[in-house]
Design a protein around this motif. Structure first.
Motif, short mmCIF file in Angstrom:
data_model
loop_
_atom_site.label_atom_id
_atom_site.label_comp_id
_atom_site.label_asym_id
_atom_site.label_seq_id
_atom_site.Cartn_x
_atom_site.Cartn_y
_atom_site.Cartn_z
N GLN A 233 15.50 0.79 -2.30
CA GLN A 233 16.28 1.10 -1.12
C GLN A 233 16.27 -0.07 -0.13
OE1 GLN A 233 18.07 4.04 -0.93
NE2 GLN A 233 17.33 4.21 -3.04
N GLN A 234 17.43 -0.32 0.45
CA GLN A 234 17.53 -1.36 1.48
C GLN A 234 16.87 -0.85 2.76
OE1 GLN A 234 21.51 -2.23 2.84
NE2 GLN A 234 21.01 -4.36 3.30
N TYR A 235 15.76 -1.48 3.15
CA TYR A 235 15.07 -1.05 4.37
C TYR A 235 15.18 -2.08 5.48
CZ TYR A 235 11.10 -4.10 3.14
OH TYR A 235 10.31 -5.18 2.84
N GLU A 236 15.74 -3.23 5.14
CA GLU A 236 16.02 -4.31 6.10
C GLU A 236 17.20 -5.07 5.53
OE1 GLU A 236 15.63 -8.43 7.76
OE2 GLU A 236 15.48 -7.82 5.66
N ILE A 237 17.90 -5.81 6.35
CA ILE A 237 19.14 -6.44 5.89
C ILE A 237 18.99 -7.11 4.53
CG2 ILE A 237 20.79 -8.29 6.36
CD1 ILE A 237 20.61 -7.64 9.30
N SER A 238 17.92 -7.87 4.34
CA SER A 238 17.76 -8.67 3.12
C SER A 238 16.64 -8.20 2.21
CB SER A 238 17.51 -10.14 3.51
OG SER A 238 18.56 -10.64 4.31
N ASN A 239 16.08 -7.02 2.47
CA ASN A 239 14.91 -6.58 1.71
C ASN A 239 15.09 -5.17 1.17
OD1 ASN A 239 12.40 -8.60 2.03
ND2 ASN A 239 13.73 -8.76 3.81
N PHE A 240 14.61 -4.99 -0.07
CA PHE A 240 14.80 -3.76 -0.82
C PHE A 240 13.48 -3.38 -1.49
CE2 PHE A 240 18.56 -6.28 -0.54
CZ PHE A 240 19.61 -5.40 -0.39
N ALA A 241 13.16 -2.09 -1.50
CA ALA A 241 11.87 -1.68 -2.07
C ALA A 241 11.92 -0.24 -2.55
CB ALA A 241 10.75 -1.84 -1.04
N ARG A 242 11.07 0.03 -3.52
CA ARG A 242 10.78 1.42 -3.83
C ARG A 242 9.96 2.00 -2.69
NH1 ARG A 242 8.40 0.17 -9.69
NH2 ARG A 242 10.31 -0.56 -10.72
N PRO A 243 10.04 3.29 -2.45
CA PRO A 243 9.26 3.89 -1.37
C PRO A 243 7.78 3.54 -1.50
CG PRO A 243 10.84 5.47 -2.22
CD PRO A 243 10.91 4.27 -3.13
N GLY A 244 7.19 3.06 -0.40
CA GLY A 244 5.78 2.70 -0.39
C GLY A 244 5.52 1.23 -0.67
N PHE A 245 6.56 0.48 -1.08
CA PHE A 245 6.38 -0.94 -1.40
C PHE A 245 7.07 -1.86 -0.39
CE2 PHE A 245 5.31 1.04 -5.41
CZ PHE A 245 4.28 0.25 -5.89
N GLU A 246 7.46 -1.32 0.75
CA GLU A 246 8.05 -2.17 1.79
C GLU A 246 7.01 -3.20 2.25
OE1 GLU A 246 9.84 1.94 1.86
OE2 GLU A 246 7.79 1.14 1.89
N SER A 247 7.48 -4.37 2.66
CA SER A 247 6.57 -5.43 3.11
C SER A 247 6.02 -5.09 4.49
CB SER A 247 7.31 -6.78 3.17
OG SER A 247 6.50 -7.74 3.82
N LYS A 248 4.75 -4.75 4.54
CA LYS A 248 4.11 -4.43 5.82
C LYS A 248 4.04 -5.66 6.71
CE LYS A 248 1.25 -0.74 3.82
NZ LYS A 248 -0.13 -0.30 3.50
N HIS A 249 3.87 -6.82 6.08
CA HIS A 249 3.76 -8.05 6.88
C HIS A 249 5.07 -8.35 7.61
CE1 HIS A 249 1.90 -11.88 7.99
NE2 HIS A 249 3.12 -12.38 7.86
N ASN A 250 6.17 -8.34 6.88
CA ASN A 250 7.46 -8.62 7.52
C ASN A 250 7.82 -7.56 8.55
OD1 ASN A 250 7.82 -11.02 6.20
ND2 ASN A 250 9.12 -10.18 4.60
#
Length: 381
Positions: A233-250
């Motif tokens: 899923q697109q969670y930020e303009i340029s970033n995509f992740a399965r639920p729970g794998f979003e970049s915490k740092h960014n």
């Protein structure tokens, strides 16, 4: 207090034709001396700007995996001695195909690193060569599979689009190859031609055949469609992740949180002040020796600047800016500050107003810079 740490390793085995980050060729550089000075900067920084707890660590570059296994071990020992990361934190290292082997991955894993950001960029060897990359497409596959076998399940892959002579079919192939590798996180950015790069020199000579803006937009649309169908899923303009794998740092950056920046050319945001470290290695080492800190710029943000950053950083996230959080941070309603701009953007179909958040519409995702610029220079001190 800072909750995140960024550490910069400027060394590279090769220089990519599009890269304007602070970097130097590895050969002949004072690597061990640099790592020693990073350790000094770390200790001095946390003494002057203490933390309560660290949630993310990110080691980027440059090419951190250009370091030898023993040099990586020295670096990670300094990081761990200073920031004491627990097993619950997100601990990322950028890894380039062709510069990673089982020994280096073992060093990373034993030190507690639990996330790798892999710079693939493309899956066509001719295009990789055109970019100045030092690996081929098979090495991308090999590093991913090796990391997965060794227990790294939190992997991110970087892809680029809008590249010289890149076709839609080429980008489609890169996306599909990424999906086949069972990667839980993808970062994908369009090429930005920056000064002081090989591509910039070619661009000025009209020798850089780039896709049209329409073709680039089509690539972005294809990226969103194919990755979301694959469960990213697109969670930020340029970033995509399965639920729970979003970049915490960014997410720390996009939420405008405070963070440490250690190393040559690193940026930090501590106690409302943005600082920039010296970029050249000799200057960095000299300043750490003389002052204990390598700062060349310190900019204390005004309340107006903080508000502006809250908007254009937060709007990068798919969920957008929280009206309640804005009120808590600045003690003033968001609509009181930016109501006129928000109403205008809403009328243009570029932002949504719902569920207590201000967020980009699907149309707004493709015109992000136009949206962000509306919040600059608005607030009077």
């Amino acid at each position: 207090m800072p909750k995140a740490v960024y550490l910069h390793i400027p060394f590279c085995d090769y220089i990519c034709h599009y890269c304007d980050f602070n970097k130097v060729f590895m050969k002949g550089q004072p690597v061990e001396e640099y790592l020693d000075h990073m350790a000094v900067e770390m200790k001095n920084t946390v003494k002057k700007f203490p933390y309560d707890h660290i949630e993310t660590i990110f080691i980027g570059g440059g090419t951190p995996t250009a370091l030898s296994a023993s040099q990586l071990d020295v670096l990670l020992e300094s990081v761990n001695d200073t920031f004491h990361p627990g097993s619950h934190i997100e601990y990322t290292v950028e890894a380039n195909p062709g510069s990673v082997d089982e020994e280096k991955l073992s060093v990373l894993k034993n030190a507690g690193v639990n996330r790798l950001s892999i710079g693939a960029q493309a899956f066509q060897n001719d295009l990789l060569k055109r970019l100045g990359r030092g690996h081929d497409e098979q090495e991308v596959v090999e590093i991913v599979k090796l990391a997965q076998r060794m227990g790294f399940d939190n992997l991110s892959l970087d892809l680029m689009f809008g590249l010289p002579d890149q076709t839609m079919d080429m980008f489609r192939e890169s996306i599909e190859r990424t999906i086949q590798l069972d990667i839980p996180h993808v970062s994908s950015y369009s090429l930005q031609v920056e000064k002081k790069t090989v591509f910039y020199n070619l661009f000025r000579k009209d020798q850089l055949p780039l896709p049209t803006q329409e073709e680039e937009a089509d690539m972005f649309e294809l990226l969103i469609s194919k990755l979301e169908k694959a469960g990213l899923q697109q969670y930020e303009i340029s970033n995509f992740a399965r639920p729970g794998f979003e970049s915490k740092h960014n997410m720390m950056y996009w939420k405008n949180e405070h963070y440490y920046g250690v190393g040559a050319g690193a940026h930090s945001y501590m106690n409302g002040v943005r600082r920039i470290n010296a970029g050249p290695l000799k200057k960095y080492i000299q300043l750490v020796d003389e002052n204990g800190f390598p700062y060349t710029e310190e900019n204390e943000l005004t309340t107006a600047e903080k508000m502006e950053e809250e908007m254009f950083m937060g709007l990068r996230m798919k969920k957008g800016v929280s009206v309640e959080r804005f009120q808590e941070k600045f003690n003033i309603p968001l609509m009181t500050v930016f109501g006129s701009q928000i109403d205008q953007l809403h009328d243009k179909g570029l932002i949504n107003l719902n569920k207590g958040n201000i967020s980009l519409t699907e149309k707004g995702l493709f015109l992000g810079n136009e949206v962000f610029s509306e919040f600059l220079g608005v607030v009077e001190e």
